[in-house]
Design a protein around this motif. Structure first.
Motif, PDB file in Angstrom:
ATOM      1  N   ARG A 155       0.830  -1.209   0.000  1.00 32.40           N
ATOM      2  CA  ARG A 155       0.000   0.000   0.000  1.00 32.40           C
ATOM      3  C   ARG A 155       0.861   1.254   0.000  1.00 32.40           C
ATOM      4  O   ARG A 155       1.794   1.380   0.782  1.00 32.40           O
ATOM      5  N   MET A 214      -1.287  11.239 -11.763  1.00 30.15           N
ATOM      6  CA  MET A 214      -2.168  10.548 -10.817  1.00 30.15           C
ATOM      7  C   MET A 214      -2.683   9.245 -11.410  1.00 30.15           C
ATOM      8  O   MET A 214      -2.751   8.223 -10.719  1.00 30.15           O
ATOM      9  N   THR A 215      -3.050   9.283 -12.685  1.00 29.43           N
ATOM     10  CA  THR A 215      -3.509   8.073 -13.365  1.00 29.43           C
ATOM     11  C   THR A 215      -2.397   7.033 -13.393  1.00 29.43           C
ATOM     12  O   THR A 215      -2.620   5.851 -13.101  1.00 29.43           O
ATOM     13  N   THR A 243      -1.838   5.443 -10.021  1.00 31.70           N
ATOM     14  CA  THR A 243      -3.002   4.613  -9.710  1.00 31.70           C
ATOM     15  C   THR A 243      -2.929   3.304 -10.485  1.00 31.70           C
ATOM     16  O   THR A 243      -3.203   2.226  -9.935  1.00 31.70           O
ATOM     17  N   GLU A 244      -2.529   3.372 -11.739  1.00 32.05           N
ATOM     18  CA  GLU A 244      -2.373   2.147 -12.537  1.00 32.05           C
ATOM     19  C   GLU A 244      -1.285   1.244 -11.962  1.00 32.05           C
ATOM     20  O   GLU A 244      -1.369   0.020 -12.078  1.00 32.05           O
ATOM     21  N   ALA A 248      -0.883   2.603  -6.537  1.00 32.38           N
ATOM     22  CA  ALA A 248      -0.960   3.591  -5.456  1.00 32.38           C
ATOM     23  C   ALA A 248      -2.402   4.031  -5.239  1.00 32.38           C
ATOM     24  O   ALA A 248      -3.252   3.889  -6.123  1.00 32.38           O
ATOM     25  N   ILE A 249      -2.653   4.575  -4.067  1.00 32.42           N
ATOM     26  CA  ILE A 249      -3.955   5.147  -3.745  1.00 32.42           C
ATOM     27  C   ILE A 249      -3.773   6.666  -3.697  1.00 32.42           C
ATOM     28  O   ILE A 249      -3.089   7.181  -2.808  1.00 32.42           O
ATOM     29  N   VAL A 250      -4.351   7.364  -4.654  1.00 31.73           N
ATOM     30  CA  VAL A 250      -4.312   8.822  -4.665  1.00 31.73           C
ATOM     31  C   VAL A 250      -5.504   9.298  -3.851  1.00 31.73           C
ATOM     32  O   VAL A 250      -6.644   9.012  -4.189  1.00 31.73           O
TER      33      VAL A 250
END
Length: 193
Positions: free
Chosen positions: A119, A137-138, A141-142, A145-147
């Protein structure tokens, strides 16, 4: 201590969130924290909190690592953790993590969490956002990660900024899913019609 969490504080505004994350984790007595503070975060902590805040953050952590120490234990996947929070996460740190610019320990430790499928919570602190920010951010996330932008929980009717900071920090810690009741978040109980 049964859990290890890495806390990174980058130079974005909102450094008090990272400080509160450290305070909350220290209060549990169950979490070993490893701290990395960027040079810009040192300045932001001193400006937004007080001049003693950087030293207080280092004291709260179980272990402090210099941002330039890319050979530190937390730079290796063999150093097991329950996760990492970069609070606040600047666009510079977000971009470094998203695009593999691993020239400091904060970015390297975050990258380790992605490659090891652990995480990684990134309360990205910027507004407004342009397309490059959104793409970064995308990208993270891909990668897993948790934005989690530090959005104030107005529904809780906070009376102070400290209450807002506390709930944002609790939410970030909650996203690590540590399974501890010692860090409750005030949950929305639903509204009735």
């Amino acid at each position: 201590m049964s859990l290890r969490v890495i806390v990174g504080i980058s130079g974005a505004s909102g450094a008090a969130i990272g400080l509160r994350v450290l305070e909350l984790l220290a209060e549990t007595g169950r979490v070993e924290t490893h701290l990395v503070i960027s040079p810009a975060a040192e300045r932001t902590l001193a400006t937004e909190v007080d001049s003693a805040a950087p030293a207080r953050a280092r004291q709260l952590a179980t272990r402090y690592h210099e941002v330039s120490d890319i050979g530190a234990a937390i730079a290796s996947g063999s150093f097991r953790t329950a996760g990492m929070i970069v609070a606040p996460c600047s666009i510079r740190s977000l971009s470094a993590i998203a695009y593999g610019q691993l020239d400091n320990l904060l970015a390297r430790a975050a990258d380790v969490h992605l490659k090891e499928r652990r995480r990684l919570v990134l309360p990205v602190r910027e507004s407004p956002l342009h397309l490059g920010h959104l793409r970064a951010m995308t990208q993270v996330t891909e990668y897993g990660a948790i934005v989690a932008p530090p959005v104030p929980p107005f529904y809780l009717m906070p009376d102070t900024i400290a209450e807002l900071i506390d709930q944002i920090a609790r939410r970030a810690i909650g996203l690590l899913d540590l399974g501890t009741a010692a860090l409750p978040i005030n949950e929305w109980q639903g509204g009735g019609a």
